[in-house]
Structure formats: structure tokens, C-alpha cells
Write an enzyme that holds these catalytic residues in place. Structure first.
Site, short mmCIF file in Angstrom:
data_model
loop_
_atom_site.label_atom_id
_atom_site.label_comp_id
_atom_site.label_asym_id
_atom_site.label_seq_id
_atom_site.Cartn_x
_atom_site.Cartn_y
_atom_site.Cartn_z
N GLU A 95 -6.79 36.12 10.46
CA GLU A 95 -6.56 35.51 9.15
C GLU A 95 -7.64 35.83 8.13
O GLU A 95 -7.45 35.66 6.93
CB GLU A 95 -6.43 33.98 9.28
CG GLU A 95 -7.67 33.25 9.77
CD GLU A 95 -7.86 33.39 11.28
OE1 GLU A 95 -8.97 33.16 11.76
OE2 GLU A 95 -6.88 33.74 11.97
N ASP A 114 -6.84 67.12 -14.35
CA ASP A 114 -6.48 67.81 -15.58
C ASP A 114 -7.60 68.78 -15.92
O ASP A 114 -8.73 68.62 -15.44
CB ASP A 114 -6.28 66.77 -16.69
CG ASP A 114 -5.86 67.41 -18.01
OD1 ASP A 114 -5.12 68.40 -17.97
OD2 ASP A 114 -6.29 66.91 -19.06
N ASP A 127 -7.06 62.07 -18.75
CA ASP A 127 -7.39 61.17 -19.85
C ASP A 127 -6.38 61.19 -20.99
O ASP A 127 -6.55 60.50 -21.99
CB ASP A 127 -8.77 61.51 -20.43
CG ASP A 127 -8.84 62.92 -21.01
OD1 ASP A 127 -7.87 63.68 -20.81
OD2 ASP A 127 -9.84 63.24 -21.67
N ASP A 180 -1.07 62.58 -19.00
CA ASP A 180 -1.57 62.34 -17.65
C ASP A 180 -1.11 60.99 -17.10
O ASP A 180 -1.31 60.72 -15.91
CB ASP A 180 -3.10 62.37 -17.63
CG ASP A 180 -3.65 63.74 -17.99
OD1 ASP A 180 -3.04 64.74 -17.59
OD2 ASP A 180 -4.68 63.80 -18.68
N ASN A 206 -8.18 38.55 25.02
CA ASN A 206 -8.08 37.11 25.24
C ASN A 206 -6.70 36.72 25.76
O ASN A 206 -6.56 35.80 26.57
CB ASN A 206 -8.37 36.36 23.93
CG ASN A 206 -9.84 36.34 23.60
OD1 ASN A 206 -10.68 36.64 24.46
ND2 ASN A 206 -10.17 36.04 22.35
N ASN A 249 -12.45 30.33 17.40
CA ASN A 249 -11.92 31.31 16.45
C ASN A 249 -12.59 31.17 15.09
O ASN A 249 -12.90 32.17 14.43
CB ASN A 249 -10.41 31.11 16.32
CG ASN A 249 -9.74 32.28 15.61
OD1 ASN A 249 -9.84 33.41 16.05
ND2 ASN A 249 -9.06 31.99 14.51
N ASP A 289 -14.82 33.96 13.17
CA ASP A 289 -14.52 34.39 11.80
C ASP A 289 -15.76 34.35 10.92
O ASP A 289 -16.00 35.25 10.10
CB ASP A 289 -13.43 33.50 11.20
CG ASP A 289 -12.05 33.82 11.76
OD1 ASP A 289 -11.90 34.89 12.36
OD2 ASP A 289 -11.12 32.99 11.58
#
Length: 872
Positions: free
Chosen positions: A307, A349, A614, A618, A682, A707, A711
Site C-alpha cells: 500500500e 526538433d 518548442d 511540436d 510470508n 506490516n 512500511d
């Protein structure tokens, strides 16, 4: 509107402009219901109601609450939230709170990082000037007056005036003009100015490309020289520029980053949906407590969901954005940083990116092709004494060297340039008896009025053979990418009040040639070399011609394998073009849509493609590319289409961007591989323990706390270093590679989980329901520490702590979490979640287990790299 409809709309706009170009002026006035005297107030109101304001469609930036919602809406967050609600409805408030903390950490950090990054990209300024000069009338009986009008209020049928420095506010049809030169580089990519003029009655232009029509000027281009009166034929989204803007605004094609993340996400979700029901059924069947088995299965589901992935991804990207900002680079879209790292082809370009987007005088040659200062002197006099705003080539001549010949010569007269003759002349005198006409213009036109040639100071007649030799010199210069003008002169007898006209331009003596260049920018050669060292190919996509582009490539040492022109690409099917783009370096004379198509074909071949540009032309390519790069001075629509904006127009930052992207990818993939391998291991441990033990191997709440701590240890991964070897090659998402990594590395942790099970069962006697808390605590600590240590094992293909050491923040957080894990069983919090103090001799076994675990992982790592030739 989908892409097919957008393309059709653009084609319709171009078709309408072609029709307008072929009309004569009375037909234009009739079609637009206007007159040369201008529109009345009522007519303007009706036109505004019919056509709408003269505005271009644009994207709106996200509000903070939309950004917050975007930070939350992710399959992982939604799944974990759903599990949290299930805990709540089942009455397990502690479990719900832990899950809420996980989600808040993920969403909160991601939102803050992305909000800060978005705030650094300031709102883009409007591209065009705010007002235009037009003729309007109060009513049909009122006189016409010139007024300044906001461009949003201009409508088809308005009569406007143009002069040097003006930006075109709409697409217009020329009524009259005088020496009008327009820069269309933003639309076409060509740096040279274009002549624009009204066509004689009943004469049509034979130009195939609507942008080459001499009697049309287009929104977004600008006037360099001259004046004109024009009638507006289209406004807003119905202009050539507007149709391109409409073609690129809206849904963006998925990039390699988006595709990779999505594939990984659904791989992990599918894995969870398969494993969790199995865990639930085994525990329910063997233990008989289906409610407890359900809670345990939910906790396993949470453990299988990485998560923190959205937060880790965003934090990595935001850190990269901050670092790039120090190099004066604004990152508009965070995921473009990772795309930088995966980029293996950079399309760029030519005009303004490889070149300086300015004209310089490169050579001044006599008819023998030798450099001659007299040619420069005559060219200087011609450019200096012409009236009006100097065009780019005149400025180049005057800036090449300060000769101050005006002190020696006095201007007598001038024959202005026009589009029919394609030349202009000045008449000067050095004394009162002798005058000199100097004529400069297009080579073919000037040679047609030359009867003699100045050959090494000798005046010789122009012959067919000599004419052919002169044209060969001109062609050779063109082959080198140079634009060429010819220079002729003749002596005149001074006559009082003499007025010279075009008919006097005859019997000239050819003096030589002036050759001009749009030169390459400083640093381009170095930048291309650096990109090639990082295994990034460079390809040129330009609206300019092949000859000029080849010369530029030669100057910057870019090897040209093959070149394709726009008309050749147009005739190819997608399958044919897919083959050709692989071996082509130069794509010349491309339309905006063709640029976008080339990039799409490269992507279809599996490449990750960047585009640097630019101009308005483009914009579609910038949007199609995996990472679009523009500059702060670019036109508005190009900046809006880009993912990254450079405040300085230099290619040198590209190397740093590529390296930063690969650094970012390395840290993201570290987390993913750590998470999936640990979670996969696990599951094997949980499945075995569930089947063999008379009690749960770990309580649901303990799994959630483990957990959460894991994290937290990962939060500093964005600040970790990456091995230099990893940065050499482009890095792409490979879900199958992640799955392979999970299968081979994940089960290693299970081996040591089972040794821990045996240790707790046989050595410490935790083999009954009454002693399950000791068993669960032993596995809680071993599982947390092995999961945390795996960070250091996976983060490098080298030997950790010896050949490669993690960054200080990562060392500190992993050490802190390991310390908390060891200390937690001795605290009130640990007791409240069912943990119990461990015997001292447990830790001797723990150290041996962890060392053995690291050694085995290192051996498997060496084998894995030899077998599959990759690690991260």
C-alpha cells in the site's frame, strides 16, 4: 472527442483554409459577409454569438481537492480501505486504526509532494498579444475607424492591420501587403522567414501545403518585416493553430511508466485474490474458528498489498523534481522523471534545439568559390542602406563584421524587394561622378540579369559553361546546409535627380555569393555524446529540409544512418513505418501529425521515447512522447503539452535528467521487489504454519503492526543511492521480471521462517495453545528483522555493507525499525497486541538466522544475475 475525430477536425480546418486561399477577394468578402470598410457593431455581435470568442482550448490545472482525490484513488488504497471498513464492521477497531494510519501515510505524503511539485510550475502565459488593430463601424452609415481590440473579441470578417513585431491573432487572408516577411518557425520548424503577399486576381497558388500559401497568414506566427492589411477568415479552435491545440488537449496516451505501474499493480492484486481465500480455508478448517480465520486472512491480505507503493513512487518522483529544479528545470508531471530514465530514444526538433534559431553569415565567396572580402563589403553596403526593418539575413551581414563603409559611401536610391523579382538593389556613390548599383537576391533571379562575371578582378562575359559552374557552387553550398544569396553590381554614371526602378536592374556583373547558416548551439555535440554513452539514441524530427539537417548532424557528430521525408512517410502503412523508424536518424519535412506518428511507431516497437521541441508544430509530438520536453520561451501550446520545461534552452541538462530518471526508477523498483518477495515468502510461511500448527502463527493485529513498521522502514527509500552500474542502461518496467524475482527470492525468507518455527516449537517449547504468544512473538521479531534486512540485500547487486552501502537516511530508518521490533515485546503496546518478552538465548539464534539468511540471499543473487542477466 477521440483522436480520430481530432485528426478529422484538423483536416477539415486545413481543407477550409485551402478553399479560402483559392478565392478572390470579392468571394472572400461575400463568404464572410464583410466589407473592406469593416464590420458593424451588430455584425460583430452576431459573429461572436455564432463563432464564439477568439480563444484556444486549454487544460485546467487540478485544484487541491482534486489532487487529494487523485492521490487517494489507487487500487491499493481502495483495497486497503475496504479491508479497514471490514475490520470496523467486525468490531476490530484497533485493526481499522492501523489500516487507516497506513492509508493516511500513503495518501498524505503523496499529496504533499505532488502539491509542492505542481506549485513550482507557474501558470503559463498567453501566447499572443492582447490587442490587435482593426477597422470597425458603429453601423452601415458610420465611417470606418481604426481601433485597438482585445484579440478575444476578433471575429471572422474583421479587417486588421499588421506590422513588424505583431503576432498573428487569427488566420487571415491578405488584402494588401508591402515587403511582408513572416516567421512560421513555430508552426513549421523552419528558421528562415517566409514571404507573404496578396495574389493577383484569378491567380491561384500551386503550393500543396496550406502553410506555404503566400496569401494566408496563420495564428501564432509573427511579422518580421513589412506591413499588411488582411481579413480574418477563422478564429479560435477553427484556426490551424487551434485545430492542433484541440488535437492534443484531453486524454494523453499511456506512457511506459503508466503501463508498467498498472501491470505490477494488477499482478499483485491477482496474487492476493488467489492466496487469501486459500489461507482463510486452511485456517478455518484446521482451527475451527472461522471468524478468527477470517480476520487473519484479512491481515494477510493487507500484508500482500504494497500500500505504500503510490507514496514511494510519488516521493521518489518529487525528490527528483526538486533536484531538477535546482538545474532550472520545471517538472510539470511527476511520472515524466521516471520516463526520462527509461528513455532509450530521444527525438528532437532541429530549429532552436540543435540550432540557435538565428541566421549568421557563414561565407562570402567570389565566383571561383573563394572567400573574398570585397563580396562582404558589397553585401554590407546593400544591407546597410536598405530601408525598413532589416530581415534576418541583412542583420547577419551587418553583425558579421563592423566595416563602417557608410563613412565612404552615400546612398542615392533604392529599388525595394518584391516577391516577383526576389531581389533588392541600392545605389550608392563614393564621388560625385560615379555611382554604384549593388543588387542582392535569390541566385537564379540574380544570375538571370548578370551578363558578366568578376573573375579574379577580370570582367568576363557570362557563358553557359560559367553559369553552370556558378550553379554548382550554389548547389554545393546548399548541400552543406547553407542558404545562398547572390550579389551583383554595375557602375552608373551620376545623373542629377535620377530615380532608379526595377527596369534598371540589368547587365550586372556577378560579384559572388553570401552563404547563411542557422548554426548549431554550443554544447549540443557534448550532450549527444553523453546521451549515447547512456545508451540513448538521438533522432531528428524536423519541418526543415533533409540537406540542411544532414549538415547540422555532421557538425554535431551525429551519425546519420538513413533519412526519410514527410511525403515518403505519408505513403507508408504503419507496419512499413515501424520497420523504417528503427534505422532512420533524420525525419525531414514533417508535418506536426507526422512527427507524432513517428513517435507512436517507435513506441509501438517497444521503445521509451522522449521528444524535445518548442514550436506549435511540436505540440502533438510532445504529447505523444513518453516524456515531452520544452523550454520556457516556447509557444504556449508547446509548454502546455510538455511534461518538463527547461528554463534554459540547452541540451546539456538531458544527461542529468536521464540519470535522475534511472535513479528514481532504481529506488521505485527496489521497493516493489522488496515488497513482493517478502510478501510472497510470508505467504508460504503462513500457509505452512496454518496447516501444521494448532494455533495461528501470528495474531491478525500483530500482522498489521508488523506490516506498518515495515512500511515505515521504507519511507526513506527515495533518499537511497543507486549503484553507478545501474545508471548506464535505460531501465523499463518488466512485470514478468518482477514475477520471476518474486518466485526465486521470496521463498528464501520462508526457509528461515520455518527454521524459526522449529526453533520456537522444539527449543523453546512454544508448541501448545497456552504458549502460542511466545511462538508468535518469536516469529514477529524474526519476520520483521528479516524483512527489513532484505532492503539492504535487494537494493544492490553487489555485496551489501561491503561493496555498496545504503544512504544514511535508509540506514537509520531500517536500524530504528529493527530496534523497535526487538523492544516492542517488552512494552505495554506489545503486551496489548499479544506479544511477550523473549528469552535472552533467543537472540543468539536470531543473529545466526539473520546472518545465514543474508548469506543465502547473496548466493542466490549471484546465481540469479548469471542466469537472467539482471537484478533490479
Amino acid at each position: 472527442m477521440n483522436n480520430a475525430n481530432h485528426t478529422t477536425f484538423h483536416q477539415d480546418v486545413v481543407g477550409n483554409l485551402q478553399v479560402y486561399s483559392d478565392m478572390i477577394l470579392p468571394e472572400i468578402f461575400q463568404a464572410l459577409e464583410t466589407k473592406e470598410a469593416g464590420l458593424t457593431s451588430n455584425e460583430v455581435e452576431e459573429a461572436l454569438e455564432h463563432y464564439g470568442p477568439n480563444e484556444i482550448i486549454s487544460e485546467k490545472s487540478l485544484t487541491w481537492y482534486h489532487l487529494l482525490l487523485k492521490s487517494y484513488v489507487n487500487p491499493f488504497n481502495i483495497l486497503v480501505s475496504a479491508l479497514g471498513f471490514i475490520y470496523y464492521f467486525l468490531g476490530d477497531i484497533d485493526g481499522m486504526i492501523i489500516i487507516a494510519v497506513m492509508v493516511l501515510m500513503s495518501v498524505g505524503i503523496r499529496f504533499i509532494q505532488e502539491f509542492r511539485s505542481n506549485a513550482s510550475a507557474e501558470k503559463l502565459k498567453a501566447m499572443v498579444s492582447t490587442k490587435a488593430t482593426a477597422i470597425r463601424r458603429a453601423d452601415v452609415k458610420s465611417p470606418s475607424i481604426k481601433i485597438e481590440i482585445p484579440i478575444q473579441e476578433l471575429v471572422p470578417g474583421d479587417i486588421i492591420f499588421l506590422s513588424a513585431g505583431d503576432m498573428l491573432p487569427a488566420d487571415v487572408y491578405l488584402i494588401s501587403s508591402k515587403e511582408l516577411y513572416v516567421s512560421q518557425s513555430a508552426l513549421t520548424g523552419e528558421s528562415m522567414p517566409v514571404e507573404k503577399y496578396e495574389l493577383p486576381v484569378f491567380k491561384k497558388s500551386d503550393a500543396q501545403n496550406v502553410l506555404d500559401k503566400p496569401n494566408l497568414c496563420f495564428m501564432g506566427t509573427n511579422v518580421l518585416n513589412g506591413t499588411a492589411t488582411a481579413v480574418i477568415i477563422t478564429t479560435g479552435n477553427n484556426t490551424f493553430f487551434g485545430s492542433m491545440a484541440k488535437n492534443i488537449i484531453g486524454h494523453r496516451p499511456e506512457t511506459s511508466f503508466d503501463i508498467g505501474i498498472n501491470k505490477v499493480t494488477w499482478l499483485l492484486i491477482r496474487f492476493m485474490f488467489v492466496m487469501v481465500p486459500v489461507v482463510f480455508l486452511i485456517n478455518g478448517t484446521t482451527k475451527g474458528d472461522w471468524f478468527e480465520a477470517f480476520l487473519f486472512a484479512l491481515s494477510v491480505a493487507v500484508g500482500l498489498i504494497p500500500e505504500m507503493l503510490p507514496m514511494i513512487v510519488t516521493s521518489n518522483l518529487a525528490k527528483g523534481a526538486v533536484k531538477m529544479a535546482r538545474s532550472k528545470v520545471i517538472v510539470k508531471r511527476l511520472n515524466s522523471i521516471q520516463n526520462f530514465g527509461s528513455m532509450d530514444i530521444l527525438c528532437t526538433d532541429k530549429t532552436g534545439t540543435l540550432t540557435q534559431d538565428k541566421v549568421i553569415l557563414e561565407r562570402y565567396l567570389n565566383p571561383q568559390g573563394e572567400e573574398d572580402d570585397d563580396v562582404l563589403k558589397y553585401g554590407y553596403l546593400n544591407s546597410y542602406y536598405q530601408t525598413g526593418l532589416k530581415n534576418l539575413m541583412d542583420i547577419a551581414v551587418l553583425e558579421h563584421k563592423e566595416l563602417h563603409l557608410e563613412r565612404e559611401f552615400r546612398k542615392i536610391d533604392e529599388i525595394p524587394f518584391d516577391f516577383i523579382r526576389r531581389r533588392m538593389s541600392v545605389v550608392v556613390e563614393k564621388d560625385h561622378e560615379k555611382q554604384l548599383m549593388i543588387c542582392k537576391g535569390a541566385v537564379e533571379e540574380l544570375l538571370s540579369i548578370c551578363t558578366h562575371v568578376n573573375s579574379d578582378g577580370q570582367i568576363v562575359p557570362m557563358t553557359d559553361e560559367l553559369h553552370q559552374q556558378l550553379m554548382e557552387i550554389k548547389n554545393d553550398l546548399n548541400e552543406e546546409g547553407l542558404r545562398v544569396l547572390a550579389l551583383g553590381y554595375k557602375d552608373l554614371v551620376a545623373e542629377p535627380c535620377q530615380e532608379y526602378k526595377a527596369k534598371d536592374e540589368h547587365s550586372l556583373i556577378l560579384m559572388g555569393f553570401l552563404a547563411f547558416l542557422d548554426p548549431p548551439k554550443e554544447g549540443v555535440e557534448i550532450a549527444i555524446k553523453e546521451l549515447q554513452q547512456l545508451n540513448v539514441q538521438v533522432k531528428i524530427l524536423t519541418g526543415d529540409n533533409e540537406t540542411v539537417t544532414r549538415r547540422i548532424c555532421k557538425w554535431v557528430n551525429l551519425t546519420v544512418e538513413k533519412a526519410l521525408n514527410g511525403h515518403e512517410i505519408e505513403a507508408m502503412s504503419d507496419e512499413e513505418l515501424k520497420v523504417q523508424v528503427e534505422h532512420t536518424t533524420i525525419f525531414a519535412k514533417l508535418s506536426p501529425i507526422q512527427k507524432s506518428r513517428v513517435i507512436a511507431m517507435l513506441k509501438a516497437n517497444g521503445h521509451s521515447v522522449g521528444f524535445l521541441g518548442d514550436g506549435i508544430n511540436d505540440a502533438p509530438a510532445l504529447r505523444e512522447a513518453d516524456v515531452g520536453i520544452s523550454v520556457d520561451t516556447a509557444v504556449d501550446i508547446a509548454k502546455e503539452s510538455a511534461d518538463i520545461i527547461m528554463l534554459e534552452k540547452s541540451l546539456l541538462f538531458l544527461k542529468d535528467g536521464v540519470v535522475e530518471g534511472r535513479h528514481t526508477f532504481g529506488n521505485i523498483i527496489k521497493y516493489i521487489k522488496m515488497a513482493v518477495s517478502s510478501n510472497f515468502g510470508n505467504v508460504f510461511s503462513v500457509l505452512g504454519a496454518s496447516a501444521l500448527l494448532p494455533f495461528l502463527p501470528m495474531m491478525p493485529l500483530q500482522l498489521l503492526v508488523q506490516n506498518l513498521l515495515y512500511d515505515i522502514s521504507q519511507i526513506t527509500i527515495p533518499f537511497d543511492s543507486v549503484d553507478k552500474d545501474f545508471l548506464i542502461k535505460p531501465r523499463k518496467w518488466n512485470p514478468s521480471g518482477i514475477a520471476r524475482f518474486m518466485v526465486f527470492i521470496g521463498p528464501i525468507s520462508s526457509i528461515f521462517d520455518y527454521t524459526t518455527f522449529a526453533l520456537m516449537w522444539f527449543v523453546f517449547g512454544a508448541n501448545t495453545v497456552g504458549t502460542q504468544t511466545l511462538f508468535q512473538t518469536g516469529w514477529f521479531v524474526e519476520g520483521l528483522l528479516s524483512q527489513t534486512l532484505i532492503v539492504h540485500m535487494i537494493r544492490t547487486q553487489k555485496i551489501p555493507f561491503i561493496q555498496s552501502i545504503a544512504s544514511l537516511p535508509l540506514l537509520l530508518t531500517t536500524a530504528l525499525v529493527m530496534a523497535v521490533g526487538i523492544y516492542l515485546p517488552y512494552t505495554y503496546v506489545g503486551e496489548s497486541i499479544g506479544l511477550t518478552p523473549l528469552p535472552t538465548n533467543y537472540f543468539y539464534w536470531l543473529v545466526a538466522t539473520l546472518i545465514s539468511y543474508c548469506v543465502l540471499v547473496q548466493f542466490v543473487k549471484i546465481w540469479f544475475i548469471r542466469r537472467f542477466h539482471y537484478w533490479l
